[in-house]
Write a protein that holds these residues in place. Sequence first.
Motif, short mmCIF file in Angstrom:
data_model
loop_
_atom_site.label_atom_id
_atom_site.label_comp_id
_atom_site.label_asym_id
_atom_site.label_seq_id
_atom_site.Cartn_x
_atom_site.Cartn_y
_atom_site.Cartn_z
N ALA A 1 -4.97 6.63 2.08
CA ALA A 1 -6.24 6.33 2.72
C ALA A 1 -7.15 5.54 1.78
CB ALA A 1 -6.92 7.62 3.17
N ARG A 2 -7.17 5.94 0.51
CA ARG A 2 -8.01 5.23 -0.46
C ARG A 2 -7.50 3.80 -0.68
NH1 ARG A 2 -7.03 4.42 -5.57
NH2 ARG A 2 -5.40 6.04 -5.64
N LEU A 3 -6.19 3.64 -0.83
CA LEU A 3 -5.62 2.31 -1.07
C LEU A 3 -5.81 1.38 0.13
CD1 LEU A 3 -2.28 3.33 -2.83
CD2 LEU A 3 -4.24 2.21 -3.90
N SER B 1 -9.72 6.01 6.84
CA SER B 1 -10.06 7.43 6.74
C SER B 1 -8.80 8.30 6.72
CB SER B 1 -10.96 7.85 7.90
OG SER B 1 -10.23 7.96 9.10
N HIS B 2 -8.89 9.39 5.98
CA HIS B 2 -7.79 10.34 5.90
C HIS B 2 -7.46 10.93 7.28
CE1 HIS B 2 -6.55 14.66 4.56
NE2 HIS B 2 -5.50 13.96 4.86
N GLN C 1 -8.15 1.77 2.40
CA GLN C 1 -9.56 1.78 2.80
C GLN C 1 -9.71 2.21 4.26
OE1 GLN C 1 -10.74 -2.28 1.71
NE2 GLN C 1 -11.63 -1.50 -0.19
N ARG D 1 -3.64 -3.39 6.37
CA ARG D 1 -4.11 -2.65 5.20
C ARG D 1 -3.09 -1.59 4.77
NH1 ARG D 1 -10.51 -1.32 6.46
NH2 ARG D 1 -11.26 -3.48 6.47
N ALA E 1 -0.87 -1.51 1.25
CA ALA E 1 -0.94 -0.34 0.38
C ALA E 1 0.44 0.23 0.11
CB ALA E 1 -1.85 0.73 1.01
N VAL F 1 -4.24 11.25 1.23
CA VAL F 1 -5.54 10.90 0.64
C VAL F 1 -5.41 9.63 -0.21
CG1 VAL F 1 -7.35 11.65 -0.95
CG2 VAL F 1 -6.39 13.26 0.70
N GLU F 2 -4.33 9.53 -0.98
CA GLU F 2 -4.13 8.35 -1.82
C GLU F 2 -3.91 7.10 -0.98
OE1 GLU F 2 -2.10 10.42 -5.78
OE2 GLU F 2 -0.86 9.89 -4.04
#
Length: 228
Positions: free
Chosen positions: A65-67, A71-72, A69, A92, A96, A62-63
Amino acid sequence: MVTVCGDPCRSGRRRAANARARSARSGRGCAITSGSVALDEQTERLGARIRSFRQARGLTLVELARLAQLSHPFLSQLERGQARPSMVSLERIARALGSSQIELIAAATDDLVPGEGDSRVSLVRSMEGPQGPFGGGEARILVHGEVSFIPMEFRGSNRSPGEFYRHDEDEFLHVVSGRVLVDLADDGEFELMPGDSIHYAGGTLHRWCSLAEGDYHLFIVKERRFGS
């Protein structure tokens, strides 16, 4: 980006399943959108390496995926070898993770190099070595396997430094040709000429660009703090 394998006709489902089975037996793999079969060996290794890098950084899916940008669910499929990233997605993910596209690709393909194994010697000829995007140019990694540092040959022509990069590993740059501006944010800007070198500790913001028209050529050594 995933290539769908199958037959649009319902009567083709059996043929598609048989094709997947034949492909798996032959070791070629088959591109799919879901399921438990990897797209191919290289994609499976890439996913495993991304998972290894993520865990070494102490990040959850999840972290990451957020960094990145992204999807999980996509990252979960990617780590299991069930999805193939586009170059944009891979960039990306690499950012990250404090890595680069070429490092992830090289790590995923090293085990496919004939004769490497657990050898104590790594020989890379002048036209060999994984090549791909790195920073504002192209890099060629000059070693195979799990070593404590990653030497790279880099060529670029970018006149704009672009975005800052940051990673946990120390890095060393040596200018082979061209004039280069190395921007280390709060640690200063440095104009480097052929023969000049610079080292900066892990965690330092950094970026670089050409100070003149034409290409520039760097020799880069990046520390590696973890393996597979």
